[in-house]
Design a protein around this motif. Structure first.
Motif, short mmCIF file in Angstrom:
data_model
loop_
_atom_site.label_atom_id
_atom_site.label_comp_id
_atom_site.label_asym_id
_atom_site.label_seq_id
_atom_site.Cartn_x
_atom_site.Cartn_y
_atom_site.Cartn_z
N ALA A 8 -22.47 -2.24 -2.01
CA ALA A 8 -23.36 -1.73 -2.98
C ALA A 8 -22.33 -0.31 -3.59
O ALA A 8 -22.85 -0.12 -3.97
CB ALA A 8 -24.58 -1.79 -3.27
N GLY A 9 -21.47 0.24 -2.92
CA GLY A 9 -21.23 1.83 -3.47
C GLY A 9 -20.08 1.79 -4.25
O GLY A 9 -19.50 0.58 -4.65
N PRO A 10 -19.50 2.50 -4.37
CA PRO A 10 -18.70 2.67 -5.23
C PRO A 10 -17.08 1.77 -5.73
O PRO A 10 -16.98 2.14 -3.70
CB PRO A 10 -18.84 4.33 -5.29
N PRO A 11 -16.77 1.83 -6.14
CA PRO A 11 -14.90 1.14 -5.82
C PRO A 11 -14.35 2.94 -5.29
O PRO A 11 -14.47 2.90 -5.98
CB PRO A 11 -14.96 0.82 -6.97
N VAL A 12 -13.47 1.83 -4.75
CA VAL A 12 -12.33 2.44 -4.22
C VAL A 12 -11.26 1.72 -4.91
O VAL A 12 -10.62 1.08 -4.68
CB VAL A 12 -11.51 2.12 -2.58
N ALA A 29 -14.25 -5.39 1.41
CA ALA A 29 -13.20 -6.03 0.10
C ALA A 29 -13.68 -5.93 -1.30
O ALA A 29 -12.38 -5.78 -2.16
CB ALA A 29 -13.20 -7.81 0.46
N SER A 30 -14.40 -6.36 -1.64
CA SER A 30 -15.44 -6.34 -2.91
C SER A 30 -15.63 -5.05 -3.14
O SER A 30 -15.37 -5.08 -4.83
CB SER A 30 -16.95 -6.38 -2.65
N ARG A 31 -14.99 -3.93 -2.59
CA ARG A 31 -15.07 -2.25 -3.30
C ARG A 31 -13.65 -2.42 -3.74
O ARG A 31 -13.72 -1.39 -4.01
CB ARG A 31 -16.19 -1.34 -2.07
N LEU A 32 -12.85 -2.62 -3.11
CA LEU A 32 -11.52 -2.57 -3.37
C LEU A 32 -11.28 -2.81 -4.78
O LEU A 32 -11.68 -4.55 -5.24
CB LEU A 32 -10.52 -2.94 -2.36
N GLY A 59 -14.05 -9.28 3.97
CA GLY A 59 -14.81 -10.14 2.95
C GLY A 59 -13.96 -10.93 2.99
O GLY A 59 -13.21 -10.96 3.16
N ASP A 60 -14.48 -12.01 1.97
CA ASP A 60 -13.56 -13.28 1.38
C ASP A 60 -12.71 -12.16 0.54
O ASP A 60 -13.07 -11.93 -0.21
CB ASP A 60 -13.80 -14.33 0.88
N ILE A 61 -11.68 -12.84 0.37
CA ILE A 61 -9.90 -11.96 -0.22
C ILE A 61 -9.20 -13.73 -0.52
O ILE A 61 -8.03 -13.29 -1.47
CB ILE A 61 -8.99 -11.48 0.41
N SER A 62 -9.92 -15.04 0.21
CA SER A 62 -9.01 -15.72 -0.34
C SER A 62 -8.23 -16.02 -1.45
O SER A 62 -7.77 -16.56 -2.01
CB SER A 62 -9.99 -16.80 -0.48
#
Length: 129
Positions: A24-28, A52-55, A85-88
């Motif tokens: 839930a942190g800030p995006p990279v 992966a969701s933060r990238l 994380g899922d990067i599919s």
């Protein structure tokens, strides 16, 4: 809790100190974001685990070169980077990213892992070798 900054935390996983970045942190999205993670890791982490969701989406579009710049920063600072994380969905978009993920996972510096259990297993294996 919009606007709340979620702290990343240091955890020992697989016998290795890991900076666990909160999903839930800030995006990279910028090199400054990357440098901020590296600075936080200098409190004793050997690995930075980023969901992966933060990238930023640019990370997964290799033509932007953002992934290469991020990975090179971690190599320069002698820190391991684990993208968890899922990067599919991103992998389905093209073979270049699949090749990068495959090559990275063969080495010891940057890993693309589906979940935290895989991170723990990889850390245990890396600690032995």
């Amino acid at each position: 809790m919009k606007g709340k900054i979620v702290p990343d935390v240091m955890q020992e996983r697989g016998g290795v100190p890991v900076l666990m970045c909160d999903p839930a942190g800030p995006p990279v999205a910028t090199m400054q974001d990357v440098l901020d993670l590296i600075a936080a890791a200098f409190a004793g982490a050997g690995v930075v685990a980023v969901p992966a969701s933060r990238l930023d989406a640019r990370f997964f579009s290799l033509g932007t070169r953002f992934a290469g710049e991020v990975m090179q920063k971690f190599v320069n600072y002698r820190l391991r980077l684990a993208i968890v994380g899922d990067i599919s969905g991103h992998l389905a978009a093209g073979s270049a990213l699949r090749a990068l993920v495959h090559e990275s996972n063969q080495a010891d510096q940057v890993w693309f892992l589906p979940d935290l259990e895989s991170l723990d297993a990889r850390l245990r294996t890396a600690a032995i070798s």
